[in-house]
Design a protein around this motif. Sequence first.
Motif, PDB file in Angstrom:
ATOM      1  N   ALA A   7      91.820  33.994  -8.317  1.00  0.00           N
ATOM      2  CA  ALA A   7      92.094  34.142  -9.922  1.00  0.00           C
ATOM      3  C   ALA A   7      92.118  35.438 -10.047  1.00  0.00           C
ATOM      4  O   ALA A   7      91.546  36.469  -9.812  1.00  0.00           O
ATOM      5  N   GLN A   8      93.470  36.114  -9.568  1.00  0.00           N
ATOM      6  CA  GLN A   8      93.841  37.631 -10.471  1.00  0.00           C
ATOM      7  C   GLN A   8      94.778  37.687 -11.717  1.00  0.00           C
ATOM      8  O   GLN A   8      96.045  36.100 -12.081  1.00  0.00           O
ATOM      9  N   LEU A   9      94.202  37.722 -12.987  1.00  0.00           N
ATOM     10  CA  LEU A   9      94.510  37.613 -13.517  1.00  0.00           C
ATOM     11  C   LEU A   9      94.926  38.811 -14.763  1.00  0.00           C
ATOM     12  O   LEU A   9      94.807  40.315 -13.984  1.00  0.00           O
ATOM     13  N   ALA A  85      95.517  34.659 -20.279  1.00  0.00           N
ATOM     14  CA  ALA A  85      95.803  35.814 -19.646  1.00  0.00           C
ATOM     15  C   ALA A  85      96.537  35.271 -18.618  1.00  0.00           C
ATOM     16  O   ALA A  85      96.729  34.059 -18.469  1.00  0.00           O
ATOM     17  N   ASP A  86      97.865  36.330 -18.036  1.00  0.00           N
ATOM     18  CA  ASP A  86      98.631  35.531 -17.285  1.00  0.00           C
ATOM     19  C   ASP A  86      97.919  35.810 -15.768  1.00  0.00           C
ATOM     20  O   ASP A  86      97.275  36.685 -15.832  1.00  0.00           O
ATOM     21  N   ALA A  87      98.239  34.609 -15.287  1.00  0.00           N
ATOM     22  CA  ALA A  87      97.026  34.519 -13.860  1.00  0.00           C
ATOM     23  C   ALA A  87      98.012  34.475 -12.862  1.00  0.00           C
ATOM     24  O   ALA A  87      98.986  32.988 -12.756  1.00  0.00           O
ATOM     25  N   VAL A  88      97.249  34.718 -11.601  1.00  0.00           N
ATOM     26  CA  VAL A  88      98.094  34.300  -9.727  1.00  0.00           C
ATOM     27  C   VAL A  88      96.514  33.030  -9.428  1.00  0.00           C
ATOM     28  O   VAL A  88      95.557  34.102  -9.436  1.00  0.00           O
ATOM     29  N   VAL A  89      96.972  31.834  -9.454  1.00  0.00           N
ATOM     30  CA  VAL A  89      95.602  31.347  -8.624  1.00  0.00           C
ATOM     31  C   VAL A  89      96.072  30.694  -7.426  1.00  0.00           C
ATOM     32  O   VAL A  89      96.939  30.392  -7.552  1.00  0.00           O
ATOM     33  N   LEU A  90      94.659  30.649  -6.254  1.00  0.00           N
ATOM     34  CA  LEU A  90      94.917  30.968  -4.564  1.00  0.00           C
ATOM     35  C   LEU A  90      94.268  29.715  -4.656  1.00  0.00           C
ATOM     36  O   LEU A  90      92.781  30.145  -5.016  1.00  0.00           O
ATOM     37  N   MET A  91      94.361  28.715  -3.807  1.00  0.00           N
ATOM     38  CA  MET A  91      93.227  28.164  -2.642  1.00  0.00           C
ATOM     39  C   MET A  91      93.380  28.476  -1.958  1.00  0.00           C
ATOM     40  O   MET A  91      94.465  28.210  -0.986  1.00  0.00           O
ATOM     41  N   VAL A  92      92.375  29.225  -0.797  1.00  0.00           N
ATOM     42  CA  VAL A  92      92.199  29.442   0.200  1.00  0.00           C
ATOM     43  C   VAL A  92      91.652  29.244   1.033  1.00  0.00           C
ATOM     44  O   VAL A  92      89.494  28.782   0.681  1.00  0.00           O
ATOM     45  N   ARG A  93      91.909  28.441   2.183  1.00  0.00           N
ATOM     46  CA  ARG A  93      90.711  27.349   2.996  1.00  0.00           C
ATOM     47  C   ARG A  93      89.846  29.139   4.305  1.00  0.00           C
ATOM     48  O   ARG A  93      90.414  29.555   4.869  1.00  0.00           O
ATOM     49  N   GLY A  94      88.652  28.081   4.453  1.00  0.00           N
ATOM     50  CA  GLY A  94      88.143  29.683   5.622  1.00  0.00           C
ATOM     51  C   GLY A  94      88.436  29.053   6.316  1.00  0.00           C
ATOM     52  O   GLY A  94      89.146  27.944   7.104  1.00  0.00           O
ATOM     53  N   PHE A  95      87.518  29.638   7.481  1.00  0.00           N
ATOM     54  CA  PHE A  95      87.404  29.374   8.993  1.00  0.00           C
ATOM     55  C   PHE A  95      86.962  27.948   9.044  1.00  0.00           C
ATOM     56  O   PHE A  95      85.941  27.823   8.399  1.00  0.00           O
ATOM     57  N   GLY A  96      88.028  27.384  10.298  1.00  0.00           N
ATOM     58  CA  GLY A  96      87.275  25.882  10.741  1.00  0.00           C
ATOM     59  C   GLY A  96      87.614  24.926   9.654  1.00  0.00           C
ATOM     60  O   GLY A  96      87.443  24.010   9.794  1.00  0.00           O
TER      61      GLY A  96
END
Length: 97
Positions: A7-9, A85-96
């Motif tokens: 999350a970037q706020l 807050a204005d937010a950018v929220v990302l779900m990021v997959r880990g390796f594998g």
Amino acid sequence: MSVYLLAQLRFTDREAYDRYQARFMDVFRQFNGRLLAADERPQVLEGSWERDKVVLMSFPDAASASAFSSSPAYLEIAQDRKAGADAVVLMVRGFGA
């Protein structure tokens, strides 16, 4: 495999955001996640960054992350986060993953 919520706020109403933050850990602990970073002064190494805070969370899998972010308990407190807050929220997959 692990997934990460990033999350970037940018704060718009600090009082509302502080209410959210005060209740966050009680909700977060219920979902098998780990809070890896929450930094209001990250060091920008490249490019421009016009936010006030970055938060990095880890979950064992996408289902756990989704259970957290869509839970009634989180949605209740998220009202203050969205107001604060204005937010950018990302779900990021880990390796594998």
